[in-house]
Design an enzyme around this catalytic site. Structure first.
Site, PDB file in Angstrom:
ATOM      1  N   SER A  47      14.290-103.900  53.509  1.00  0.00           N
ATOM      2  CA  SER A  47      14.691-102.662  54.171  1.00  0.00           C
ATOM      3  C   SER A  47      13.919-101.450  53.673  1.00  0.00           C
ATOM      4  CB  SER A  47      16.189-102.426  53.957  1.00  0.00           C
ATOM      5  OG  SER A  47      16.576-101.181  54.516  1.00  0.00           O
ATOM      6  N   LEU A  48      13.553-100.572  54.622  1.00  0.00           N
ATOM      7  CA  LEU A  48      12.921 -99.308  54.279  1.00  0.00           C
ATOM      8  C   LEU A  48      13.942 -98.175  54.160  1.00  0.00           C
ATOM      9  CD1 LEU A  48       9.742 -99.398  56.546  1.00  0.00           C
ATOM     10  CD2 LEU A  48       9.854 -99.699  54.078  1.00  0.00           C
ATOM     11  N   THR A  92      24.965-102.985  57.291  1.00  0.00           N
ATOM     12  CA  THR A  92      24.051-103.668  58.203  1.00  0.00           C
ATOM     13  C   THR A  92      24.466-105.133  58.358  1.00  0.00           C
ATOM     14  OG1 THR A  92      21.715-103.970  58.766  1.00  0.00           O
ATOM     15  CG2 THR A  92      22.335-104.310  56.446  1.00  0.00           C
ATOM     16  N   LYS A  96      28.217-105.596  60.373  1.00  0.00           N
ATOM     17  CA  LYS A  96      28.459-104.444  61.242  1.00  0.00           C
ATOM     18  C   LYS A  96      29.728-104.572  62.080  1.00  0.00           C
ATOM     19  CE  LYS A  96      23.818-102.539  61.847  1.00  0.00           C
ATOM     20  NZ  LYS A  96      22.807-102.080  62.829  1.00  0.00           N
ATOM     21  N   ASP A 137      23.484 -95.840  64.853  1.00  0.00           N
ATOM     22  CA  ASP A 137      22.368 -96.525  65.524  1.00  0.00           C
ATOM     23  C   ASP A 137      22.140 -95.922  66.908  1.00  0.00           C
ATOM     24  OD1 ASP A 137      21.778 -98.338  63.476  1.00  0.00           O
ATOM     25  OD2 ASP A 137      23.272 -99.780  64.172  1.00  0.00           O
ATOM     26  N   GLY A 165      16.349-107.768  75.236  1.00  0.00           N
ATOM     27  CA  GLY A 165      17.085-108.302  74.104  1.00  0.00           C
ATOM     28  C   GLY A 165      18.555-107.952  74.212  1.00  0.00           C
ATOM     29  N   ALA A 166      19.414-108.859  73.744  1.00  0.00           N
ATOM     30  CA  ALA A 166      20.859-108.630  73.812  1.00  0.00           C
ATOM     31  C   ALA A 166      21.523-108.937  72.475  1.00  0.00           C
ATOM     32  CB  ALA A 166      21.490-109.482  74.924  1.00  0.00           C
ATOM     33  N   GLY A 168      21.870-107.613  68.147  1.00  0.00           N
ATOM     34  CA  GLY A 168      22.636-106.601  67.442  1.00  0.00           C
ATOM     35  C   GLY A 168      22.373-105.173  67.879  1.00  0.00           C
TER      36      GLY A 168
END
Length: 334
Positions: A47-48, A92, A96, A137, A165-166, A168
């Protein structure tokens, strides 16, 4: 990439909600309290987020810390969250959705999306600490468009949008497109029809959600639909191999190849922000925004909630520079 003067994030309207201030004016003014914040998830070593948050803290001269808590154990993390030196946390995958039951209340966005990525603290009328779940988000998606495309609302209002895309990120994206970008219809393209059904079923149960979600399953169906003003890619940057993955890409290409163009937000950014989908969209003449933009803005929204501080005070440009440098170094090593 064009930029416009930053606007105040609408999450600031939450600062006076869900209870009284946790910090108090003396603590906010002093900047001397060494509070802790965390990212709870697994796996998260890549993760950044720590870089974003540490940069924001440093630039604002706030001596807080942001630490990875890489674990599947909710019990272990709750001990950290409930400690007196913790002021909030990011949440995350894979927590979530399931962590919702561990907070005292939810923001409107979190209620509608059915997932949280943030916990912030407020005091109730009895003085007890209340843990509030939020979803920033969706704020990241909204701000990526608003802050980088002048007049974007006039272009997107009443027009369809497309989500590739479906997984998260899809629900938060769909909510942002409907609520703030004015998308009249939202096309969903994905390798698994069951994931799409789950997204549609979820929003059908959300009171007040008036968006129209349309599952596009073939190139022929796509050819009959109006060109979307906005496209958001919500899949990893991996070459399609399975038949369903190839079809998903080809349906997206059906829209990208049209003479009418719009704006694309490519959510994938690691290990490099210029993904295959990003490159395809640019090749066909679309304006493309990198996934680092929503990542940074959702982080700013988190800190706005933790610090109870106006979001337009945060050094977004400095965060951009630091993330760009980090990704350049990572890409050079590949």
């Amino acid at each position: 990439m064009a930029t416009v003067k930053p606007i105040t994030l609408e999450t600031n309207t939450l600062l006076d909600c869900h209870g009284q201030s946790t910090l108090g004016p003396q603590i906010v003014a002093s900047k001397s309290f060494n509070f802790r914040t965390y990212l709870f998830g697994y796996p998260i070593a890549h993760s950044l987020a720590p870089l974003v948050h540490s940069t924001l803290f440093k630039e604002l001269c706030v001596p807080w810390t942001y630490t990875l808590f890489e674990s599947l154990s909710v019990a272990d993390f709750l001990a950290k969250l409930k400690a007196t030196d913790c002021i909030g946390s990011a949440i995350t995958m894979p927590h979530k959705v399931t962590f919702v039951k561990n907070v005292d209340d939810l923001t409107d966005e979190a209620h509608a999306i059915g997932a949280i990525n943030t916990v912030f603290l407020r005091r109730g009328g009895d003085g007890a600490t209340r843990y509030i779940g939020a979803n920033t988000d969706c704020i990241g998606v909204r701000e990526a468009f608003l802050q980088n495309v002048p007049g974007i609302r006039a272009q997107s209002d009443g027009r369809p949008a497309l989500i590739v895309g479906a997984g998260g990120a899809c629900r938060a994206t769909a909510y942002a497109l409907w609520r703030w970008m004015g998308s009249s219809r939202i096309y969903l393209v994905n390798r698994s029809k069951f994931e799409v059904y789950a997204v549609i079923s979820h929003f059908e149960s959300v009171p007040g959600f008036a968006g129209e979600l349309v599952h596009v399953q073939t190139m022929e169906e796509a050819a009959e639909l109006e060109t979307p003003a906005l496209i958001v890619g919500c899949v990893p940057d991996l070459p399609p191999k399975e038949r369903a993955e190839i079809l998903t890409r080809d349906i997206a290409l059906t829209f990208l190849r049209r003479p009418e163009k719009g704006h694309v937000l490519e959510m994938a950014y690691h290990p490099k922000p210029i993904t295959a989908f990003y490159s395809l969209a640019r090749e066909y003449g679309w304006d493309v925004l990198p996934g680092t933009e929503p990542m940074i803005y959702q982080g700013v929204a988190q800190q706005s909630l933790w610090m109870e501080r106006p979001s337009d005070e945060f050094p977004v440009q400095r965060a951009r520079e630091v993330i760009e440098q980090a990704l350049t170094v990572t890409h050079d090593k590949l």
